[in-house]
Design a protein around this motif. Structure first.
Motif, short mmCIF file in Angstrom:
data_model
loop_
_atom_site.label_atom_id
_atom_site.label_comp_id
_atom_site.label_asym_id
_atom_site.label_seq_id
_atom_site.Cartn_x
_atom_site.Cartn_y
_atom_site.Cartn_z
N ASP A 198 0.82 -1.21 0.00
CA ASP A 198 0.00 0.00 0.00
C ASP A 198 0.86 1.26 0.00
O ASP A 198 0.37 2.35 -0.30
N ARG A 199 2.13 1.13 0.36
CA ARG A 199 3.01 2.29 0.36
C ARG A 199 3.58 2.59 -1.03
O ARG A 199 4.28 3.58 -1.21
N LEU A 200 3.32 1.68 -1.97
CA LEU A 200 3.81 1.88 -3.33
C LEU A 200 2.69 2.42 -4.21
O LEU A 200 1.52 2.05 -4.04
N PRO A 201 3.03 3.27 -5.16
CA PRO A 201 2.04 3.65 -6.17
C PRO A 201 1.59 2.39 -6.91
O PRO A 201 2.37 1.45 -7.09
N GLU A 202 0.37 2.35 -7.30
CA GLU A 202 -0.19 1.13 -7.89
C GLU A 202 0.61 0.65 -9.09
O GLU A 202 0.81 -0.55 -9.28
N HIS A 203 1.09 1.61 -9.91
CA HIS A 203 1.81 1.22 -11.12
C HIS A 203 3.21 0.66 -10.82
O HIS A 203 3.85 0.11 -11.72
N GLU A 204 3.70 0.79 -9.57
CA GLU A 204 5.03 0.28 -9.22
C GLU A 204 4.99 -1.09 -8.55
O GLU A 204 6.02 -1.73 -8.39
N VAL A 205 3.80 -1.53 -8.16
CA VAL A 205 3.70 -2.80 -7.44
C VAL A 205 4.21 -3.96 -8.29
O VAL A 205 5.06 -4.76 -7.85
N SER A 230 -0.82 -6.35 1.91
CA SER A 230 -0.83 -5.20 2.80
C SER A 230 -1.59 -5.61 4.05
O SER A 230 -2.81 -5.81 4.00
#
Length: 560
Positions: A198-205, A230
């Motif tokens: 959840d600490r990552l931008p969605e596009h970086e997961v 998460s």
């Protein structure tokens, strides 16, 4: 898993553990003690774990400080059992969440887990019939040595390892080099969870998960499950539960974990042995590559190498000198028995070569005797050492380093006893020194008749000379072809004696060569027997031990 399949897997694990134990016993005294001790710990852990509940699967949650390990542990349990990081910096003591409390006490006692919590059933995940134990463990990077020791111990005990990583430190060399890479053979019982997505931008997961998967592949864990989750939002928790439930319901985690431990231990033995490794795959490792490739086999003691060793030791032990003494002794005795009687007595003043070497002892017990051969000097000792070393090098060719050293050491075990043993072997060998030849008697009779004839001729002539001296009538002497018979008797007796002596000399030379050849054969056989006992047998024992070790290692790696 069916009961039949479970039985087959258990039987296979039994064979692999037995093979690993055999390999460890065979390697005693060859491989480093610390390596053998670590393998023995694996065997002890496996024995202890198999005596405890097989109906429970123990899952350990491992992670670094701040990875949200305890939070994920609570999320999977469905309740707050562990104290989360916001209220306490680190977990200091293992905590167990248990589904199926009955029968778990002995297992948890062995794990040294005092804090235990009977977890509430979670539909689709676990209930009392599942037989599942989740462990929240201290952080592996804790500043407290006691915490790190707990983690190190639990890494070797739990059935399933869940590594909880966070986006900031998922590539940390500490976790990869110290934990994940060394456990590359445990991929079947390893789950990696990237928490706090959840600490990552969605596009970086997705890219981060792919990066983590690539790093794990370099660690040898290319097939391990990698999940994103998460604990705060509950994202991916169901997938973590599903992965844990799958291994728990299969009832294979314990066997798979122990099998992986055996593979890892076999790899450790292979590496310590210097066996060739290659293709280290999960569940197999270097040991499989080594044994499958057929490496590590010693050449062994060949017939040619044994013969060369015996020949060199025979020379060093003065066998040629003894063989020559046998020939000279025979010729001397033949001269005494068949030579010209007028001069043969001179041979009695010549010493017997075998008697001078204390090798002609009628009636003596060979086992109690020693020869009078010259003691082994520096050249003989150097020749002996070189022969033993050459034999050991040939026999150990192809063997890995530590085993090659063991084979060479075995060859030198009896070096101190070799000189005395060789001397006694020569002293105990039957050289037929007192054995008479069949032709001696006939020659001696003819020689005696020739001498008597010559003496009779001399007596006849002497009698005739006495008659003439006394002025008495001298009777006419019979003649043969115009030659007086007494003269013929003298000449014939002397000539026959000389001819017989010369003929006997040629015959005795041939007979002496034959007897010395027999003596050489017997002495070489005696030396070979000593070499076989003090050099060859210890070497063959070590070569055989290496062969058994390699076969056991192959079986332990699951390749047999």
């Amino acid at each position: 898993m069916s009961r039949h399949a479970a039985t087959r897997e258990t039987s296979q694990l039994d064979r692999r553990l037995e093979a690993l134990n055999s390999a460890t016993e065979l390697a005693a005294g060859v491989l480093p003690e610390e390596t053998l001790a670590s393998v023995l710990q694996v065997l002890d852990r496996a024995s202890s774990r198999r005596l405890l509940s097989g109906d429970h699967t123990v899952v350990g949650f491992f992670g670094a400080t701040g990875s949200g390990k305890s939070s994920l542990f609570n999320a999977v349990n469905g309740e707050e059992i562990a104290t989360a990081a916001v209220r306490r910096p680190t977990t200091t003591e293992p905590l167990a969440g248990i589904w199926g409390v009955q029968g778990s006490d002995a297992l948890l006692d062995w794990l040294e887990v005092r804090k235990r919590h009977a977890a509430a059933p979670i539909k689709g995940f676990a209930d009392d019939d599942t037989g599942l134990i989740l462990l929240d463990l201290p952080d592996f990077d804790s500043t407290r040595a006691a915490n790190r020791e707990i983690v190190q111990r639990m890494v070797g005990l739990v059935d399933v390892l869940v590594w909880v990583l966070d986006p900031q430190k998922y590539a940390d060399a500490a976790v990869h080099n110290d934990f994940l890479a060394p456990l590359s053979s445990h991929g079947a019982v390893t789950i990696v969870v990237l928490n706090q997505v959840d600490r990552l931008p969605e596009h970086e997961v997705r890219p981060v998960l792919e990066s983590l998967t690539a790093i794990l592949a370099r660690d040898g864990l290319g097939k391990v499950q990698v999940l994103g989750a998460s604990a705060v939002l509950g994202t991916g928790v169901d997938k973590v539960r599903a992965a844990i439930r799958q291994v728990a319901m299969q009832r294979r985690a314990m066997s798979q974990r122990l099998a992986a431990d055996v593979s890892q231990a076999a790899t450790r033995l292979a590496e310590a042995s210097g066996l060739p490794s290659g293709g280290a795959a999960a569940g197999g490792g270097a040991a499989e590559g080594a044994t499958a490739a057929g490496g590590g086999a010693a050449a062994g003691a060949t017939a040619a190498a044994k013969a060369r060793l015996a020949g060199e030791l025979a020379v060093a032990a003065n066998v040629p000198l003894v063989v020559d003494a046998v020939a000279r002794s025979y010729r001397l005795e033949a001269t005494r028995r068949t030579g010209w009687p007028v001069t043969r007595w001179l041979a009695r003043f010549r010493p017997d070569p075998l008697r001078r070497l204390n090798l002609r002892r009628e009636g003596a017990k060979p086992a109690l005797n020693r020869t009078s051969l010259p003691p082994a000097g520096a050249p003989e000792q150097a020749r002996t050492d070189a022969a033993v070393r050459e034999f050991a090098d040939a026999a150990s060719a192809g063997a890995p380093g530590p085993w090659r050293a063991a084979i060479r050491g075995a060859a030198r075990e009896g070096s101190d006893r070799l000189p005395d043993a060789l001397d006694q072997a020569i002293a105990s060998t039957e050289l037929s020194a007192g054995k008479k030849s069949w032709w001696w008697g006939g020659f001696n009779v003819v020689q005696s008749l020739a001498l008597v004839t010559a003496l009779a001729g001399f007596a006849w002539l002497g009698f005739l000379a006495a008659l003439g001296y006394l002025q008495l009538p001298v009777p006419e002497v019979p003649r043969v072809q115009g030659w007086p018979v007494p003269t013929v008797m003298i000449a014939g007796g002397v000539l026959l004696g000389i001819v017989l002596a010369i003929g006997a000399r040629f015959i005795s030379g041939a007979a002496a060569a034959s007897r010395s050849a027999v003596a050489r054969k017997r002495l070489t056989a005696a030396v070979a027997a000593v070499a076989g006992e003090l050099v060859v047998a210890p070497v063959e024992r070590e070569v055989g031990r290496l062969a058994k070790f390699t076969a056991s290692l192959k079986a332990a790696a699951g390749r047999q």
